[in-house]
Scaffold this motif. Structure first.
Motif, short mmCIF file in Angstrom:
data_model
loop_
_atom_site.label_atom_id
_atom_site.label_comp_id
_atom_site.label_asym_id
_atom_site.label_seq_id
_atom_site.Cartn_x
_atom_site.Cartn_y
_atom_site.Cartn_z
N THR A 96 0.88 -1.17 0.00
CA THR A 96 0.00 0.00 0.00
C THR A 96 0.91 1.21 0.00
N TYR A 97 0.67 2.12 -0.93
CA TYR A 97 1.46 3.33 -1.04
C TYR A 97 0.67 4.50 -0.48
N GLY A 98 1.36 5.46 0.12
CA GLY A 98 0.63 6.61 0.62
C GLY A 98 1.51 7.65 1.27
N SER A 99 0.86 8.53 2.00
CA SER A 99 1.56 9.58 2.75
C SER A 99 0.95 9.64 4.15
N PHE A 100 1.81 9.83 5.12
CA PHE A 100 1.39 9.75 6.51
C PHE A 100 2.10 10.82 7.34
N CYS A 101 1.43 11.31 8.38
CA CYS A 101 2.05 12.24 9.33
C CYS A 101 2.89 11.43 10.31
N LEU A 102 4.19 11.70 10.31
CA LEU A 102 5.13 11.00 11.20
C LEU A 102 6.04 12.04 11.84
N THR A 103 6.73 11.65 12.89
CA THR A 103 7.65 12.56 13.56
C THR A 103 8.74 13.01 12.60
N ALA A 104 8.96 14.31 12.54
CA ALA A 104 9.99 14.88 11.66
C ALA A 104 11.32 14.94 12.39
N GLY A 105 12.39 14.71 11.65
CA GLY A 105 13.73 14.84 12.18
C GLY A 105 14.31 16.19 11.76
N ALA A 106 15.64 16.24 11.68
CA ALA A 106 16.31 17.49 11.31
C ALA A 106 17.05 17.39 9.99
N GLY A 107 17.12 16.20 9.38
CA GLY A 107 17.91 15.99 8.18
C GLY A 107 17.41 16.75 6.96
N LYS A 108 18.33 17.39 6.26
CA LYS A 108 18.05 18.11 5.01
C LYS A 108 18.74 17.38 3.87
N GLN A 109 18.76 17.98 2.68
CA GLN A 109 19.34 17.36 1.48
C GLN A 109 20.74 16.80 1.75
N GLY A 110 20.90 15.48 1.55
CA GLY A 110 22.19 14.82 1.70
C GLY A 110 22.53 14.37 3.10
N SER A 111 21.72 14.74 4.10
CA SER A 111 21.99 14.32 5.48
C SER A 111 21.73 12.82 5.62
N PRO A 112 22.55 12.12 6.42
CA PRO A 112 22.29 10.70 6.65
C PRO A 112 20.97 10.52 7.39
N CYS A 113 20.28 9.43 7.11
CA CYS A 113 19.01 9.15 7.79
C CYS A 113 18.87 7.66 7.98
#
Length: 164
Positions: A96-113
Motif C-alpha cells: 500500500t502506497y501513501g503519505s502519513f504524518c510522522l515525527t519529523a527529524g532534522a535531516g536536510k538534502q544529503g543528510s544521513p538518515c
C-alpha cells in the motif's frame, strides 16, 4: 510518533526498494523446498530455484493518502507528511502506497538518515546505493524547486518525487 513508527517507516522504504518476486508457499503445496518469497534451494541444474506462488492477477496497489507532502501544516507540531510504503502482510497481498504524518527529524538534502536519524518535513529518507540520505520532495512535471544541480526524479513510492 508512536514507538517503532520510525523503524516501520525506514523498514517499509527499505523493503520496497529491495523486495521483489513471489510470496512464501506452504509445504502442502508440493514445494517443500520453496523458501521465502517462492525461492527454492539451488538444485544445481542451472535454474534459479524460483517457484511461482500462483497468485491471482493483482489490481493496482492501493493508496492511502492521509496528508499532502507539500502542505506540511496539515500534520501536528513536530510532525511532517512523508511518502511511505506499507509492506504486504499476507500471501499474494500487494504493498500500500501513501503519505502519513510522522515525527519529523532534522535531516536536510544529503543528510544521513535511518532508524535513529530522521528527515525534516518536506524531505524523504532514500536508499542511495551506498547509504541512506534525505532528499527534498519535489513536484515532477511542475516547478520542482530542486537546487544545486539536483534533478526531480520519481522515487519508489508511486506519485512522489525527490531531488536527486
Amino acid at each position: 510518533m508512536l514507538p517503532g513508527m520510525r523503524s516501520f517507516f525506514f523498514v517499509a522504504l527499505a523493503a520496497s526498494a529491495i523486495a521483489c518476486g513471489g510470496k512464501s508457499i506452504s509445504p502442502d503445496d508440493g514445494d517443500a523446498d520453496a523458501g521465502a518469497y517462492g525461492r527454492g534451494n539451488d538444485s544445481g541444474d542451472g535454474s534459479n530455484g524460483y517457484v511461482d506462488p500462483h497468485c491471482a492477477d493483482a489490481a493496482p496497489p492501493p493508496s492511502d493518502i492521509t496528508c499532502d507532502v507539500f502542505d506540511q501544516k496539515a500534520c501536528g507540531p513536530g510532525q511532517g507528511c512523508f511518502p511511505a510504503v506499507i509492506p504486504p502482510q499476507y500471501e499474494c497481498e500487494t504493498e500500500t502506497y501513501g503519505s502519513f504524518c510522522l515525527t519529523a527529524g532534522a535531516g536536510k538534502q544529503g543528510s544521513p538518515c535511518g532508524e535513529s536519524e530522521g528527515c525534516a518535513a518536506g524531505f524523504v529518507c532514500l536508499i542511495t546505493g551506498s547509504t541512506t540520505e534525505c532528499a527534498a520532495l519535489c513536484s515532477l512535471g511542475g516547478a520542482s524547486g530542486c537546487s544545486n544541480g539536483f534533478v526531480c526524479e520519481p522515487i519508489d513510492v508511486p506519485g512522489f518525487s525527490a531531488c536527486l
